[in-house]
Design a protein around this motif. Structure first.
Motif, PDB file in Angstrom:
ATOM      1  N   ASP A 141      -2.100   6.560 -10.265  1.00 21.24           N
ATOM      2  CA  ASP A 141      -1.085   5.536 -10.529  1.00 21.24           C
ATOM      3  C   ASP A 141      -1.545   4.155 -10.082  1.00 21.24           C
ATOM      4  O   ASP A 141      -1.086   3.140 -10.614  1.00 21.24           O
ATOM      5  N   ALA A 142      -2.415   4.126  -9.062  1.00 21.90           N
ATOM      6  CA  ALA A 142      -2.944   2.852  -8.574  1.00 21.90           C
ATOM      7  C   ALA A 142      -4.177   2.412  -9.346  1.00 21.90           C
ATOM      8  O   ALA A 142      -4.747   1.353  -9.054  1.00 21.90           O
ATOM      9  N   SER A 143      -4.591   3.233 -10.319  1.00 27.26           N
ATOM     10  CA  SER A 143      -5.778   2.934 -11.149  1.00 27.26           C
ATOM     11  C   SER A 143      -7.050   2.819 -10.322  1.00 27.26           C
ATOM     12  O   SER A 143      -7.877   1.930 -10.539  1.00 27.26           O
ATOM     13  N   VAL A 144      -7.194   3.732  -9.343  1.00 31.41           N
ATOM     14  CA  VAL A 144      -8.417   3.783  -8.549  1.00 31.41           C
ATOM     15  C   VAL A 144      -8.883   5.229  -8.472  1.00 31.41           C
ATOM     16  O   VAL A 144      -8.126   6.163  -8.733  1.00 31.41           O
ATOM     17  N   ALA A 145     -10.133   5.419  -8.081  1.00 24.81           N
ATOM     18  CA  ALA A 145     -10.665   6.758  -7.873  1.00 24.81           C
ATOM     19  C   ALA A 145     -10.150   7.318  -6.552  1.00 24.81           C
ATOM     20  O   ALA A 145      -9.807   6.567  -5.633  1.00 24.81           O
ATOM     21  N   ILE A 146     -10.111   8.643  -6.448  1.00 24.12           N
ATOM     22  CA  ILE A 146      -9.631   9.262  -5.215  1.00 24.12           C
ATOM     23  C   ILE A 146     -10.519   8.883  -4.035  1.00 24.12           C
ATOM     24  O   ILE A 146     -10.039   8.732  -2.903  1.00 24.12           O
ATOM     25  N   GLY A 147     -11.812   8.673  -4.302  1.00 29.30           N
ATOM     26  CA  GLY A 147     -12.706   8.242  -3.235  1.00 29.30           C
ATOM     27  C   GLY A 147     -12.321   6.878  -2.681  1.00 29.30           C
ATOM     28  O   GLY A 147     -12.465   6.616  -1.479  1.00 29.30           O
ATOM     29  N   THR A 155      -7.080   9.611   5.936  1.00 25.77           N
ATOM     30  CA  THR A 155      -6.268  10.819   5.980  1.00 25.77           C
ATOM     31  C   THR A 155      -4.935  10.573   5.289  1.00 25.77           C
ATOM     32  O   THR A 155      -4.502   9.417   5.100  1.00 25.77           O
ATOM     33  N   ARG A 156      -4.280  11.662   4.934  1.00 24.21           N
ATOM     34  CA  ARG A 156      -2.933  11.565   4.346  1.00 24.21           C
ATOM     35  C   ARG A 156      -1.991  10.843   5.305  1.00 24.21           C
ATOM     36  O   ARG A 156      -1.152  10.029   4.888  1.00 24.21           O
ATOM     37  N   LEU A 157      -2.098  11.137   6.589  1.00 27.82           N
ATOM     38  CA  LEU A 157      -1.219  10.515   7.572  1.00 27.82           C
ATOM     39  C   LEU A 157      -1.436   9.012   7.643  1.00 27.82           C
ATOM     40  O   LEU A 157      -0.476   8.253   7.806  1.00 27.82           O
ATOM     41  N   ASP A 158      -2.687   8.564   7.530  1.00 29.63           N
ATOM     42  CA  ASP A 158      -2.955   7.122   7.505  1.00 29.63           C
ATOM     43  C   ASP A 158      -2.209   6.449   6.355  1.00 29.63           C
ATOM     44  O   ASP A 158      -1.594   5.388   6.521  1.00 29.63           O
ATOM     45  N   LEU A 159      -2.277   7.074   5.186  1.00 28.26           N
ATOM     46  CA  LEU A 159      -1.595   6.518   4.016  1.00 28.26           C
ATOM     47  C   LEU A 159      -0.083   6.587   4.183  1.00 28.26           C
ATOM     48  O   LEU A 159       0.639   5.634   3.863  1.00 28.26           O
ATOM     49  N   LEU A 160       0.410   7.717   4.693  1.00 30.16           N
ATOM     50  CA  LEU A 160       1.853   7.880   4.880  1.00 30.16           C
ATOM     51  C   LEU A 160       2.412   6.822   5.820  1.00 30.16           C
ATOM     52  O   LEU A 160       3.436   6.190   5.518  1.00 30.16           O
ATOM     53  N   LEU A 161       1.763   6.600   6.943  1.00 30.45           N
ATOM     54  CA  LEU A 161       2.264   5.626   7.912  1.00 30.45           C
ATOM     55  C   LEU A 161       2.257   4.213   7.336  1.00 30.45           C
ATOM     56  O   LEU A 161       3.202   3.441   7.556  1.00 30.45           O
ATOM     57  N   ARG A 181       4.172   4.422  -1.891  1.00 33.39           N
ATOM     58  CA  ARG A 181       5.592   4.282  -1.546  1.00 33.39           C
ATOM     59  C   ARG A 181       6.468   4.917  -2.613  1.00 33.39           C
ATOM     60  O   ARG A 181       7.458   5.590  -2.306  1.00 33.39           O
ATOM     61  N   ARG A 182       6.117   4.713  -3.865  1.00 36.97           N
ATOM     62  CA  ARG A 182       6.899   5.325  -4.945  1.00 36.97           C
ATOM     63  C   ARG A 182       6.802   6.843  -4.880  1.00 36.97           C
ATOM     64  O   ARG A 182       7.827   7.538  -4.983  1.00 36.97           O
ATOM     65  N   GLU A 183       5.595   7.362  -4.717  1.00 33.07           N
ATOM     66  CA  GLU A 183       5.391   8.805  -4.791  1.00 33.07           C
ATOM     67  C   GLU A 183       5.946   9.518  -3.563  1.00 33.07           C
ATOM     68  O   GLU A 183       6.589  10.561  -3.678  1.00 33.07           O
ATOM     69  N   PHE A 184       5.728   8.981  -2.376  1.00 29.73           N
ATOM     70  CA  PHE A 184       6.283   9.603  -1.177  1.00 29.73           C
ATOM     71  C   PHE A 184       7.809   9.564  -1.206  1.00 29.73           C
ATOM     72  O   PHE A 184       8.471  10.506  -0.760  1.00 29.73           O
ATOM     73  N   ALA A 185       8.380   8.481  -1.692  1.00 27.28           N
ATOM     74  CA  ALA A 185       9.838   8.369  -1.747  1.00 27.28           C
ATOM     75  C   ALA A 185      10.448   9.431  -2.640  1.00 27.28           C
ATOM     76  O   ALA A 185      11.545   9.939  -2.374  1.00 27.28           O
ATOM     77  N   VAL A 186       9.754   9.807  -3.705  1.00 29.61           N
ATOM     78  CA  VAL A 186      10.264  10.794  -4.658  1.00 29.61           C
ATOM     79  C   VAL A 186       9.878  12.214  -4.273  1.00 29.61           C
ATOM     80  O   VAL A 186      10.698  13.134  -4.331  1.00 29.61           O
ATOM     81  N   SER A 187       8.632  12.404  -3.848  1.00 32.64           N
ATOM     82  CA  SER A 187       8.097  13.756  -3.650  1.00 32.64           C
ATOM     83  C   SER A 187       7.953  14.174  -2.198  1.00 32.64           C
ATOM     84  O   SER A 187       7.641  15.330  -1.924  1.00 32.64           O
ATOM     85  N   GLY A 188       8.144  13.264  -1.247  1.00 31.68           N
ATOM     86  CA  GLY A 188       8.013  13.613   0.157  1.00 31.68           C
ATOM     87  C   GLY A 188       6.588  13.487   0.657  1.00 31.68           C
ATOM     88  O   GLY A 188       5.682  13.047  -0.062  1.00 31.68           O
ATOM     89  N   VAL A 189       6.370  13.915   1.905  1.00 25.30           N
ATOM     90  CA  VAL A 189       5.083  13.674   2.556  1.00 25.30           C
ATOM     91  C   VAL A 189       3.950  14.494   1.947  1.00 25.30           C
ATOM     92  O   VAL A 189       2.772  14.194   2.176  1.00 25.30           O
ATOM     93  N   ASP A 190       4.273  15.528   1.178  1.00 25.27           N
ATOM     94  CA  ASP A 190       3.237  16.353   0.546  1.00 25.27           C
ATOM     95  C   ASP A 190       2.915  15.894  -0.875  1.00 25.27           C
ATOM     96  O   ASP A 190       2.327  16.645  -1.657  1.00 25.27           O
ATOM     97  N   ALA A 191       3.276  14.676  -1.208  1.00 28.28           N
ATOM     98  CA  ALA A 191       3.006  14.129  -2.541  1.00 28.28           C
ATOM     99  C   ALA A 191       1.517  14.197  -2.864  1.00 28.28           C
ATOM    100  O   ALA A 191       0.668  14.147  -1.969  1.00 28.28           O
ATOM    101  N   SER A 192       1.204  14.286  -4.132  1.00 28.24           N
ATOM    102  CA  SER A 192      -0.179  14.402  -4.585  1.00 28.24           C
ATOM    103  C   SER A 192      -0.936  13.092  -4.362  1.00 28.24           C
ATOM    104  O   SER A 192      -0.566  12.042  -4.902  1.00 28.24           O
ATOM    105  N   LEU A 193      -2.003  13.160  -3.587  1.00 28.84           N
ATOM    106  CA  LEU A 193      -2.838  11.972  -3.376  1.00 28.84           C
ATOM    107  C   LEU A 193      -3.595  11.614  -4.647  1.00 28.84           C
ATOM    108  O   LEU A 193      -3.845  10.434  -4.918  1.00 28.84           O
TER     109      LEU A 193
END
Length: 216
Positions: free
Chosen positions: A45-51, A59-65, A27-39
C-alpha cells in the motif's frame, strides 16, 4: 553545493517520503486489522518493497509503536485532562470514557491495550504509566467514597479486555455500543450500589496469560 551534497539531500528526502508513506499505510492497516496486520500489505500500500519497510522499521513492534504514536498521544492528552478534574467521580468516569473512546477508534490500539511486549522498555513504560493512572483515579474516587471500596485495578483491566472484544464484535453494526456498556458498568462501580461479590479480583499471576497477554 557539491555534487555529493546535491545527491545526498534528495536521497534523504526520498527516504523520508517512503517512511511517511509506510506510516500512513501502517496506521490504516493496524486500525482495521489490529497488531497482526500484514506487513506485506502495508509495504504494498505504501508502494515500497518489504525490504524497504524493514530498513525503516526492523521489527513489527517498531512499526506498530511509530504508527500508534498519534493514538497514544491522544490517549495521554485525554488522560491528563481527566486526572486534573476536581471531582473524583467525574475524573474516574472521564478517564475510562477517554480510554474506551480511543480504544474503539483503532483496532491496533485496542490490541495494544491487551498485550504486553516483554523486553521492550518503551512499551513497558507505557503500560506501567497506565497502571499508575488507573490506580490514581480509582484510589482518589474510593477515598472520596464515590467508588465501591472493593474495586481493584484488575477489575478495570478485565473491563478493558471485555470492552475490546465487544468493540470487535460491534465495530460495523453498532460502533457506539461501548458507551452504553460503560455507563452500565459505571453505575455498578458506584459506592452506593455495592453488594458483596462472589469472587475476588484477579491476582497478578492470574492476569498474565500464556500467550503473553497481561494486565497493565
Amino acid at each position: 553545493m557539491s555534487t555529493v551534497e546535491g545527491t545526498q539531500r534528495p536521497r534523504r528526502r526520498d527516504a523520508q517520503e517512503r517512511r511517511d508513506r509506510l506510516l500512513a499505510a501502517a496506521r490504516r492497516e493496524f486500525a482495521v486489522s489490529g497488531v497482526d496486520a500484514s506487513l506485506e500489505r502495508i509495504a504494498r500500500d505504501a508502494s515500497v518493497a518489504i525490504g524497504t519497510l524493514y530498513r525503516h522499521f526492523p521489527t513489527r513492534l517498531d512499526l506498530l509503536l511509530a504508527a500508534l504514536e498519534p493514538r497514544l498521544r491522544e490517549f495521554v492528552d485525554g488522560s491528563e485532562r481527566a486526572l486534573k478534574i476536581e471531582d473524583p467521580w467525574e475524573g474516574f468516569a472521564a478517564y475510562l470514557e477517554n480510554l474506551f473512546r480511543v480504544q474503539a477508534g483503532d483496532r491496533g490500539f485496542n490490541d495494544f491495550l491487551s498485550r504486553r511486549f516483554p523486553g521492550n522498555a518503551h512499551t513497558e513504560r507505557i503500560h506501567d504509566e497506565m497502571c499508575r493512572q488507573i490506580d490514581d483515579v480509582l484510589t482518589r474516587a474510593q477515598q472520596a467514597g464515590r467508588v465501591r471500596a472493593d474495586l481493584r485495578r484488575a477489575d478495570i483491566v478485565t473491563l478493558i479486555w471485555s470492552n475490546g472484544r465487544m468493540i470487535d464484535a460491534t465495530r460495523t453494526g453498532a460502533p457506539q455500543s461501548w458507551r452504553r456498556q460503560l455507563a452500565l458498568m459505571l453505575d455498578a462501580y458506584r459506592a452506593e450500589r455495592a453488594h458483596p461479590l462472589p469472587e475476588p479480583p484477579l491476582s497478578e499471576e492470574q492476569a498474565v496469560r500464556r500467550d503473553g497477554t497481561a494486565q497493565h
